[in-house]
Design a protein around this motif. Structure first.
Motif, PDB file in Angstrom:
ATOM      1  N   THR A 132       1.170 -14.855 -32.897  1.00 35.35           N
ATOM      2  CA  THR A 132       1.184 -13.407 -32.710  1.00 35.35           C
ATOM      3  C   THR A 132      -0.110 -12.924 -32.070  1.00 35.35           C
ATOM      4  OG1 THR A 132       2.646 -13.213 -34.625  1.00 35.35           O
ATOM      5  CG2 THR A 132       1.548 -11.202 -33.897  1.00 35.35           C
ATOM      6  N   PHE A 133      -1.234 -13.441 -32.540  1.00 33.56           N
ATOM      7  CA  PHE A 133      -2.520 -13.026 -31.977  1.00 33.56           C
ATOM      8  C   PHE A 133      -2.609 -13.407 -30.498  1.00 33.56           C
ATOM      9  CE2 PHE A 133      -6.977 -13.634 -30.874  1.00 33.56           C
ATOM     10  CZ  PHE A 133      -7.520 -12.424 -31.284  1.00 33.56           C
ATOM     11  N   ILE A 134      -2.261 -14.644 -30.170  1.00 34.87           N
ATOM     12  CA  ILE A 134      -2.322 -15.079 -28.768  1.00 34.87           C
ATOM     13  C   ILE A 134      -1.347 -14.272 -27.913  1.00 34.87           C
ATOM     14  CG2 ILE A 134      -1.917 -17.001 -27.179  1.00 34.87           C
ATOM     15  CD1 ILE A 134      -2.950 -18.876 -29.384  1.00 34.87           C
ATOM     16  N   SER A 135      -0.167 -13.964 -28.453  1.00 34.62           N
ATOM     17  CA  SER A 135       0.791 -13.131 -27.715  1.00 34.62           C
ATOM     18  C   SER A 135       0.204 -11.764 -27.414  1.00 34.62           C
ATOM     19  CB  SER A 135       2.088 -12.964 -28.518  1.00 34.62           C
ATOM     20  OG  SER A 135       2.736 -14.198 -28.667  1.00 34.62           O
ATOM     21  N   GLY A 136      -0.432 -11.181 -28.412  1.00 36.87           N
ATOM     22  CA  GLY A 136      -1.064  -9.881 -28.210  1.00 36.87           C
ATOM     23  C   GLY A 136      -2.161  -9.928 -27.168  1.00 36.87           C
ATOM     24  N   GLN A 137      -2.938 -10.992 -27.186  1.00 40.31           N
ATOM     25  CA  GLN A 137      -4.012 -11.141 -26.199  1.00 40.31           C
ATOM     26  C   GLN A 137      -3.428 -11.367 -24.803  1.00 40.31           C
ATOM     27  OE1 GLN A 137      -7.575 -10.897 -26.818  1.00 40.31           O
ATOM     28  NE2 GLN A 137      -6.530  -9.852 -28.487  1.00 40.31           N
ATOM     29  N   ALA A 138      -2.402 -12.204 -24.701  1.00 49.23           N
ATOM     30  CA  ALA A 138      -1.794 -12.490 -23.398  1.00 49.23           C
ATOM     31  C   ALA A 138      -1.173 -11.238 -22.792  1.00 49.23           C
ATOM     32  CB  ALA A 138      -0.743 -13.590 -23.529  1.00 49.23           C
ATOM     33  N   LEU A 139      -0.539 -10.433 -23.640  1.00 49.65           N
ATOM     34  CA  LEU A 139       0.103  -9.206 -23.164  1.00 49.65           C
ATOM     35  C   LEU A 139      -0.856  -8.024 -23.102  1.00 49.65           C
ATOM     36  CD1 LEU A 139       3.436  -9.378 -25.181  1.00 49.65           C
ATOM     37  CD2 LEU A 139       3.104  -9.874 -22.753  1.00 49.65           C
ATOM     38  N   ARG A 140      -2.049  -8.233 -23.643  1.00 51.39           N
ATOM     39  CA  ARG A 140      -3.019  -7.138 -23.786  1.00 51.39           C
ATOM     40  C   ARG A 140      -2.369  -5.965 -24.531  1.00 51.39           C
ATOM     41  NH1 ARG A 140      -5.578  -7.978 -17.960  1.00 51.39           N
ATOM     42  NH2 ARG A 140      -6.935  -9.707 -18.528  1.00 51.39           N
ATOM     43  N   PHE A 141      -1.691  -6.338 -25.619  1.00 49.36           N
ATOM     44  CA  PHE A 141      -1.005  -5.370 -26.478  1.00 49.36           C
ATOM     45  C   PHE A 141      -1.637  -5.479 -27.859  1.00 49.36           C
ATOM     46  CE2 PHE A 141       2.675  -3.855 -29.028  1.00 49.36           C
ATOM     47  CZ  PHE A 141       2.817  -2.615 -28.435  1.00 49.36           C
ATOM     48  N   ASN A 142      -2.588  -4.577 -28.128  1.00 49.95           N
ATOM     49  CA  ASN A 142      -3.401  -4.646 -29.344  1.00 49.95           C
ATOM     50  C   ASN A 142      -2.609  -4.662 -30.652  1.00 49.95           C
ATOM     51  OD1 ASN A 142      -5.857  -5.006 -28.103  1.00 49.95           O
ATOM     52  ND2 ASN A 142      -6.252  -2.819 -27.928  1.00 49.95           N
ATOM     53  N   LEU A 144       0.027  -6.265 -31.388  1.00 53.48           N
ATOM     54  CA  LEU A 144       0.371  -7.662 -31.674  1.00 53.48           C
ATOM     55  C   LEU A 144      -0.858  -8.445 -32.104  1.00 53.48           C
ATOM     56  CD1 LEU A 144       2.982  -8.806 -28.993  1.00 53.48           C
ATOM     57  CD2 LEU A 144       3.302  -8.545 -31.456  1.00 53.48           C
ATOM     58  N   SER A 145      -1.976  -8.224 -31.438  1.00 59.18           N
ATOM     59  CA  SER A 145      -3.214  -8.907 -31.850  1.00 59.18           C
ATOM     60  C   SER A 145      -3.578  -8.538 -33.278  1.00 59.18           C
ATOM     61  CB  SER A 145      -4.363  -8.545 -30.910  1.00 59.18           C
ATOM     62  OG  SER A 145      -4.087  -8.991 -29.602  1.00 59.18           O
ATOM     63  N   ALA A 150      -3.402  -9.465 -39.282  1.00 63.32           N
ATOM     64  CA  ALA A 150      -2.760  -9.137 -40.567  1.00 63.32           C
ATOM     65  C   ALA A 150      -2.112 -10.376 -41.181  1.00 63.32           C
ATOM     66  CB  ALA A 150      -1.721  -8.037 -40.372  1.00 63.32           C
ATOM     67  N   LEU A 151      -1.498 -11.205 -40.343  1.00 60.91           N
ATOM     68  CA  LEU A 151      -0.884 -12.439 -40.849  1.00 60.91           C
ATOM     69  C   LEU A 151      -1.951 -13.409 -41.364  1.00 60.91           C
ATOM     70  CD1 LEU A 151       1.844 -12.771 -38.122  1.00 60.91           C
ATOM     71  CD2 LEU A 151       2.280 -12.576 -40.582  1.00 60.91           C
ATOM     72  N   TRP A 152      -3.088 -13.483 -40.694  1.00 57.34           N
ATOM     73  CA  TRP A 152      -4.176 -14.340 -41.179  1.00 57.34           C
ATOM     74  C   TRP A 152      -4.717 -13.848 -42.514  1.00 57.34           C
ATOM     75  CZ3 TRP A 152      -6.807 -14.338 -35.762  1.00 57.34           C
ATOM     76  CH2 TRP A 152      -6.193 -15.287 -34.938  1.00 57.34           C
ATOM     77  N   ILE A 153      -4.853 -12.536 -42.653  1.00 54.01           N
ATOM     78  CA  ILE A 153      -5.328 -11.975 -43.924  1.00 54.01           C
ATOM     79  C   ILE A 153      -4.318 -12.290 -45.032  1.00 54.01           C
ATOM     80  CG2 ILE A 153      -5.790  -9.815 -45.169  1.00 54.01           C
ATOM     81  CD1 ILE A 153      -6.968  -8.760 -42.459  1.00 54.01           C
ATOM     82  N   ALA A 154      -3.027 -12.127 -44.725  1.00 51.60           N
ATOM     83  CA  ALA A 154      -1.982 -12.460 -45.703  1.00 51.60           C
ATOM     84  C   ALA A 154      -2.056 -13.940 -46.074  1.00 51.60           C
ATOM     85  CB  ALA A 154      -0.602 -12.109 -45.153  1.00 51.60           C
ATOM     86  N   SER A 155      -2.351 -14.779 -45.090  1.00 52.62           N
ATOM     87  CA  SER A 155      -2.487 -16.213 -45.342  1.00 52.62           C
ATOM     88  C   SER A 155      -3.631 -16.491 -46.308  1.00 52.62           C
ATOM     89  CB  SER A 155      -2.716 -16.948 -44.022  1.00 52.62           C
ATOM     90  OG  SER A 155      -2.989 -18.296 -44.241  1.00 52.62           O
ATOM     91  N   ILE A 156      -4.769 -15.853 -46.086  1.00 53.03           N
ATOM     92  CA  ILE A 156      -5.936 -16.041 -46.960  1.00 53.03           C
ATOM     93  C   ILE A 156      -5.601 -15.612 -48.387  1.00 53.03           C
ATOM     94  CG2 ILE A 156      -8.279 -15.211 -47.460  1.00 53.03           C
ATOM     95  CD1 ILE A 156      -8.629 -15.045 -44.325  1.00 53.03           C
ATOM     96  N   LEU A 179       6.948  -6.829 -37.896  1.00 54.07           N
ATOM     97  CA  LEU A 179       7.829  -5.665 -37.777  1.00 54.07           C
ATOM     98  C   LEU A 179       7.139  -4.441 -37.189  1.00 54.07           C
ATOM     99  CD1 LEU A 179       9.989  -6.077 -40.989  1.00 54.07           C
ATOM    100  CD2 LEU A 179      10.691  -6.381 -38.609  1.00 54.07           C
ATOM    101  N   ILE A 180       5.988  -4.079 -37.709  1.00 55.32           N
ATOM    102  CA  ILE A 180       5.302  -2.895 -37.167  1.00 55.32           C
ATOM    103  C   ILE A 180       4.944  -3.113 -35.696  1.00 55.32           C
ATOM    104  CG2 ILE A 180       3.227  -1.441 -37.322  1.00 55.32           C
ATOM    105  CD1 ILE A 180       3.472  -1.804 -40.432  1.00 55.32           C
ATOM    106  N   PRO A 181       4.302  -4.234 -35.331  1.00 53.48           N
ATOM    107  CA  PRO A 181       4.030  -4.449 -33.901  1.00 53.48           C
ATOM    108  C   PRO A 181       5.314  -4.586 -33.079  1.00 53.48           C
ATOM    109  CG  PRO A 181       2.676  -5.911 -35.223  1.00 53.48           C
ATOM    110  CD  PRO A 181       3.656  -5.267 -36.152  1.00 53.48           C
ATOM    111  N   GLY A 182       6.353  -5.180 -33.668  1.00 52.53           N
ATOM    112  CA  GLY A 182       7.628  -5.326 -32.955  1.00 52.53           C
ATOM    113  C   GLY A 182       8.236  -3.990 -32.590  1.00 52.53           C
ATOM    114  N   TYR A 183       8.213  -3.049 -33.522  1.00 49.12           N
ATOM    115  CA  TYR A 183       8.746  -1.709 -33.221  1.00 49.12           C
ATOM    116  C   TYR A 183       7.855  -0.975 -32.216  1.00 49.12           C
ATOM    117  CZ  TYR A 183      12.566  -2.017 -36.519  1.00 49.12           C
ATOM    118  OH  TYR A 183      13.728  -2.382 -37.151  1.00 49.12           O
ATOM    119  N   LEU A 184       6.551  -1.167 -32.309  1.00 48.84           N
ATOM    120  CA  LEU A 184       5.644  -0.561 -31.312  1.00 48.84           C
ATOM    121  C   LEU A 184       5.863  -1.166 -29.928  1.00 48.84           C
ATOM    122  CD1 LEU A 184       2.374  -0.301 -33.447  1.00 48.84           C
ATOM    123  CD2 LEU A 184       3.870   1.577 -32.732  1.00 48.84           C
TER     124      LEU A 184
END
Length: 190
Positions: A132-142, A144-145, A150-156, A179-184
């Motif tokens: 998700t982070f790399i996708s956000g960076q590739a698309l320059r869509f914050n 998603l980044s 958020a997923l990394w924090i949930a992982s921790i 979900l939130i980035p997906g709807y955005l």
């Protein structure tokens, strides 16, 4: 395309146009995957948590069978999009390879989950965060980044919980990360 030497400005314009086209290709319909997998994984995490927490059924992992039809739908959708794509850029290929790598990583984790005493949720959240982070960076869509973060924090957080409670954190992580980035992203596609 001719072998004409491009000026600096023409080269920059061509590169900018190619990046823009690639972003449009990935972004157009890209929300589909985040929303499909977001809902499926959110429901599976919540289902697993509730079934295990309240001992409703001896095999709470059964809810993860939802991922099989989701995988089929993803593959069919991807094949159709690939056939109708007018231009397939380098970014399109890199984007799909990122998610293929995440998928393979998750499959390896699932295959060897008995080696980690079936505590795979935190690890899978880490992989989802990477994609998700790399996708956000590739698309320059914050959004998603930020979803990846958020997923990394949930992982921790999940790494520090018992296996059952990891599923509720997984659901929250997927809500914030997919979900939130997906709807955005869907809104930005229009």
């Amino acid at each position: 395309m001719s072998n004409k030497e491009l000026t600096k400005d023409e080269s920059l314009a061509l590169i900018t146009d190619m990046i823009g086209q690639a972003k449009r290709n990935v972004a157009r319909g890209g929300s589909f995957y985040f929303l499909l997998w977001g809902w499926v994984v959110l429901i599976a995490n919540l289902g697993h948590y509730l079934i295990a927490k309240f001992a409703w059924y001896e095999h709470p992992y059964i809810v993860w069978i939802l991922t099989i039809p989701a995988a089929i739908v993803s593959m069919v959708h991807g094949a159709r999009r690939s056939k109708t794509a007018q231009v397939k850029s380098h970014l399109d290929r890199v984007y799909s390879q990122i998610w293929l790598a995440v998928f393979i990583g998750v499959l390896i984790i699932l295959f060897f989950m008995d080696n980690v005493n079936y505590n795979v949720n935190a690890i899978i959240l880490t992989f989802a965060g990477i994609g998700t982070f790399i996708s956000g960076q590739a698309l320059r869509f914050n959004p998603l980044s930020m979803g990846g973060i958020a997923l990394w924090i949930a992982s921790i957080v999940a790494f520090n919980l018992n296996p059952i409670d990891q599923y509720i954190v997984g659901a929250i992580g997927i809500l914030a990360g997919y979900l939130i980035p997906g709807y955005l992203l869907r809104k930005a596609e229009k």
